[in-house]
Design an enzyme around this catalytic site. Structure first.
Site, PDB file in Angstrom:
ATOM      1  CD  GLU A 176      -1.729  22.454 -17.030  1.00 60.27           C
ATOM      2  OE1 GLU A 176      -2.859  22.371 -17.548  1.00 60.27           O
ATOM      3  OE2 GLU A 176      -1.557  22.719 -15.825  1.00 60.27           O
TER       4      GLU A 176
ATOM      5  CD  GLU B 233      -5.125  21.439 -23.947  1.00 63.71           C
ATOM      6  OE1 GLU B 233      -5.045  20.952 -22.808  1.00 63.71           O
ATOM      7  OE2 GLU B 233      -4.517  20.975 -24.940  1.00 63.71           O
TER       8      GLU B 233
END
Length: 702
Positions: free
Chosen positions: A439, A635
C-alpha cells in the site's frame, strides 16, 4: 468451553500474583461509614437491571448485607455484623477473585482474548460466546449469529433466561488492545486477525433468504418463575407444564436494492498468500485447479496473485525465477480466466491476514545488516524491514543500484517473461506495490513494534536518508531548526488528546507542524510518482493500479492523527487525498481502495472511543478519485462472507442515483479459502457476483 477454561487456569504462580495485583481489590469496612447509602447501592447491585453478579456467592453476600444493615424505624444506628462473619465474607470474596484472576490471566496469555484489566466473569462468558459464533449485545442480550439461527426481535434486550443464568454484558475494551483484525478482525491481526472476543456483527438491515431466515424458538424459564429481565416482545406467552413459553414473531424482511441492469463490474478472487512457495513452485496444483474450476463455474472473472520480490529475486541481484508463476498463469489461461498481478516489493508476515512468511530478498537483508538505514525507522531507532525506505529511491546503496532502479528491473523482467499474457489480454491489471502491505503509506502501525488498534501510530522518518531530506527542506525554508521530527507526537498506542502534537489546537496546525506534515506527505507522493512513471513504461498498454489503505480510526477528530502518521495529510481543514489522486491521474493509474466493506455500526460497537468513521473516509477517497476522473478498483480489507457486508460493497460499488453513473472498475474478494468453498458461503458469494455483474437474482434455496 469449560474444558478450554480449565486448561487456561493453570498459569505459573508468578503470573497469578501479577494478575491478582491488578484484579484483586481488597475489601474494607467502608460499609460501616457509608450507612444507608451503601444499602441502596447493594440493593441496586442485586436488582434486575440486566447485569448479573459474578456468582452465587455475590448474591448471598448481597442478601446478608441487606438483612444485617437495616436501620431502626427511628433512624438509629444499624446492627453490625459479627466480626468473625465479616472476616469469613472477606476470605470468601478474596478466594473467588483469586480464581477469577487466574482464569483471566490464562485467557489473556494463552488464548489471546481481549479482556479489560478489571474484567469479570461476564466478560469471560461474552468472549467465549463470541468465539463460538454467538452475538453478544452491549446490554447482555445473547443469541446465535445469522449463520446459526435465532436472534431477538428488533434487536431489543428481550431475552428470557432461566433463574440460574446470567445475562452477559459486553465491556468496551481499552483503546490499546485492538490489533488491525478479529480482535481485530477487525480491524488493525488489526489483530482485523486472530484476537478473540472483539468483533461483533451489527444487526443486519438486510434479511437472509427466505430459506435461511432464522426461526426464533420459544424461550423457556425454568419452573415457571419470572426472571429479572422485563419482556418487551410483541409476542404471546403461554404456560405449558409449568414452563413459560414466549413466542417471538419473525423478524420483518427488509428490501434489498435491485442491481439488475446496473453496470457490469468484474469480480476477481485473491489467491492464498502461499500459493507459490519460497522455491518458486506452485503449491498443490491439482487442488488449486479444482478450486479454480469451481470459481469459473460461478462466473468469477479472474484471480489476483502476489508476485513476491522475495521469492523471484531471492538470492542474487537481477537473477529472476518465475517458474511457479509460469505454471500458474498457464493454468489460468486454460480456464479462460483473467489475471490481476501485484508487484509485491514488501515482506509478508506479521500483518492482517498474513499466514505465511516471505521476507525481502536475502541479498537485500545482507545490505540491511551493514546499513540498516535502508529501512524505515521510528523515533526510538527501531528498524522496520517490511519494505525499503523511500529515502533510498535515488541512493545507489543496493549493489550499485537505486531502489527505483531495482523495482524497474524487476517489472521489466516480469513483462518480458509473460509478454504473451499481456498481448492476449490475460493480464488485465498490474498493481504496483509502493509500501508496507503493498500500500501507498508509511509503516506507521507495525504490530511487531507493539502497535494495537486504535493507536495513532508513529512517524517513520528517522533513517539517515529521510532525515537528510528533511534537513535540506528546512534549510531551504530558512528554518534549519525545523530539521527534526515532532517530539510531542506520543507513541504507537497513544490517543490524539494525550499528545501535544495531535490534540485539538495542537502543534500539527502550527507553523512547524504544517511544514513537517507537508514534507512528510510530499515524500509519499513523490515516491509514488517516481515508481509509477517507470511502471507505466514497463507495462505500457495495460492498466496499472495503486493500493490505498483505509485509515479510518480517529477520523472524527480534528487532526486525523492515524492518517497523519501514515502519510495522509488529511486533517479536518485539508483534503489529504486530492494530491494523491492528481498523481495517479498523471500516470493514468487506477486507485485500489481497501475499505469498501467497513460499516460505521461495527466501529461504534467495538471501539466507540476510537472516533472512527469508515463510511466518511470511503466517500472522501472515492469522491477525490472520481473528481479527477481516475478509475477505482476495490477489495475487502477483512474476511467477508455474509450478505450484509456484500450489500455494503455493492452500495459503494454502484452508488444509488448517481447522475454520472459512477461505479467501480473491478472488485477483488480476499481471499480463496476453505471457508469460501463451503456450500452456504459460496452460494452467497455466487449471488453477490451476479449482482455485481448486473444480473437479476432470486432468493437462494438451501
Amino acid at each position: 468451553m469449560a474444558t478450554d477454561i480449565q486448561k487456561l487456569i493453570g498459569t505459573s504462580e508468578e503470573d497469578d500474583d501479577e494478575e491478582m495485583d491488578m484484579d484483586v481489590k481488597e475489601e474494607d469496612d467502608e460499609d460501616e461509614e457509608n450507612g444507608g447509602k451503601n444499602i441502596a447501592a447493594q440493593i441496586m447491585a442485586g436488582g434486575g437491571g440486566g447485569m448479573a453478579s459474578n456468582n452465587s456467592d455475590n448474591q448471598f453476600q448481597h442478601q446478608q448485607q441487606f438483612q444485617e444493615q437495616v436501620t431502626t424505624p427511628a433512624g438509629g444506628a444499624r446492627r453490625s455484623r459479627p466480626l468473625e462473619e465479616k472476616e469469613r465474607t472477606k476470605l470468601r470474596e478474596r478466594h473467588r477473585r483469586a480464581i477469577t484472576a487466574r482464569i483471566l490471566a490464562g485467557l489473556r496469555r494463552h488464548g489471546n482474548y481481549n479482556l479489560r484489566v478489571r474484567a469479570d466473569i461476564n466478560d469471560v462468558i461474552a468472549a467465549l460466546a463470541r468465539e463460538a459464533g454467538w452475538v453478544v449485545l452491549p446490554d447482555g442480550t445473547t443469541f446465535p449469529s445469522r449463520s446459526q439461527g435465532s436472534r431477538p426481535a428488533g434487536g431489543t434486550s428481550a431475552a428470557v433466561t432461566s433463574s440460574s443464568s446470567h445475562l452477559v454484558s459486553q465491556q468496551t475494551p481499552p483503546a490499546s488492545l485492538r490489533g488491525v483484525s478479529p480482535g481485530y478482525q477487525t480491524s488493525v491481526e488489526y489483530n482485523t486477525c486472530s484476537m478473540k472476543g472483539v468483533f461483533m456483527p451489527n444487526p443486519s438491515p438486510y434479511d437472509l433468504s427466505a430459506s435461511t431466515q432464522p426461526q426464533i424458538p420459544a424461550v423457556v424459564g425454568e419452573g415457571g418463575e419470572q426472571t429479572e429481565s422485563n419482556l418487551h416482545i410483541g409476542g404471546s406467552i403461554d404456560i405449558i407444564n409449568d414452563k413459560q413459553i414466549v413466542d417471538i414473531p419473525p423478524i420483518p424482511k427488509l428490501p434489498e436494492r435491485d442491481f439488475a441492469g446496473t453496470p457490469f463490474i468484474p469480480v476477481y478472487v485473491m489467491l492464498p498468500l502461499g500459493v507459490i512457495n519460497m522455491k518458486c513452485e506452485l503449491v498443490d496444483p491439482d487442488d488449486l485447479l479444482k478450486q479454480l474450476k469451481v470459481l469459473k463455474s460461478a462466473n468469477v472473472d479472474g484471480i489476483m496473485v502476489d508476485c513476491w520480490w522475495g521469492i523471484v529475486e531471492a538470492h542474487t541481484p537481477q537473477e529472476y525465477n518465475w517458474s511457479g508463476y509460469s505454471r500458474l498463469f498457464q493454468m489460468v489461461r486454460e480456464l479462460k480466466l483473467k489475471l490481476q498481478v501485484v508487484m509485491s516489493f514488501h515482506e509478508c508476515g506479521g500483518n492482517v491476514g498474513d499466514d505465511v512468511c516471505i521476507p525481502l530478498p536475502h541479498w537485500v537483508a545482507e545490505i540491511g545488516r551493514s546499513n540498516p538505514d535502508i529501512f524505515f525507522t521510528d523515533r526510538e531507532g527501531r528498524r522496520n524491514p517490511e519494505c525499503l525506505s523511500w529515502g533510498i529511491d535515488k541512493e545507489r546503496v543496493l549493489r550499485g543500484r537505486t531502489a527505483v532502479e531495482v523495482y524497474f528491473d524487476y517489472m521489466r523482467s516480469f513483462r518480458a517473461e509473460f509478454d504473451e499474457c499481456f498481448a492476449d489480454g490475460i493480464i488485465s491489471m498490474v498493481e504496483v506495490g509502493l509500501g508496507p502491505c503493498g500500500e501507498l503509506r508509511y509503516p506507521s502501525c507495525p504490530v511487531k513494534h507493539g502497535w494495537r488498534y486504535p493507536g495513532i501510530g508513529e512517524f517513520q522518518c528517522y533513517d539517515q536518508y529521510l532525515l537528510k531530506s528533511l534537513k535540506k527542506t528546512a534549510e531551504t525554508r530558512g528554518h534549519p531548526f525545523w530539521a527534526r521530527g515532532p517530539d510531542n507526537a506520543g507513541f504507537y498506542n497513544s490517543q490524539p488528546h494525550e499528545t501535544g502534537f495531535f490534540c485539538d489546537g495542537g502543534d500539527y496546525d502550527g507553523y512547524y507542524g504544517r511544514f513537517f506534515l507537508n514534507w512528510y506527505t510530499r515524500i509519499l507522493v513523490d515516491h509514488g510518482d517516481r515508481v509509477l512513471s517507470l511502471a507505466k513504461l514497463a507495462f505500457e498498454g495495460t492498466q496499472i493500479a495503486v493500493k490505498l489503505s483505509g485509515i479510518h480510526w480517529w477520523y472524527k477528530t480534528a487532526s486525523h492523527a492515524a492518517e497523519l502518521t501514515a502519510g495522509f495529510y488529511n486533517p479536518c481543514n485539508r483534503d489529504g487525498y486530492a494530491a494523491i489522486a492528481e498523481m495517479l491521474k498523471k500516470h493514468k493509474a487506477a486507485l485500489n481502495f481497501s475499505c469498501s466493506e467497513s460499516r460505521m455500526g461495527d466501529q461504534q460497537v467495538d471501539f466507540a472511543e476510537a472516533l472512527a468513521d469508515p463510511e466518511g473516509l470511503v466517500w472522501q477517497v472515492l469522491n477525490a478519485a472520481w473528481e479527477v476522473g481516475i478509475p477505482i478498483a476495490s477489495e475487502n480489507a477483512l474476511p467477508c462472507h455474509d450478505r450484509v457486508t456484500y450489500n455494503k460493497i455493492l452500495d459503494n460499488a454502484k452508488p444509488l442515483n448517481d447522475p454520472d453513473g459512477k461505479h467501480f472498475l473491478s472488485f477483488t474478494h480476499l481471499r480463496l479459502s476453505p471457508l469460501l468453498m463451503e456450500r452456504q458461503t459460496f452460494m452467497e458469494f455466487e449471488r453477490f457476483i451476479k449482482r455485481m455483474h448486473g444480473e437479476a437474482v432470486v432468493e437462494l434455496r438451501v
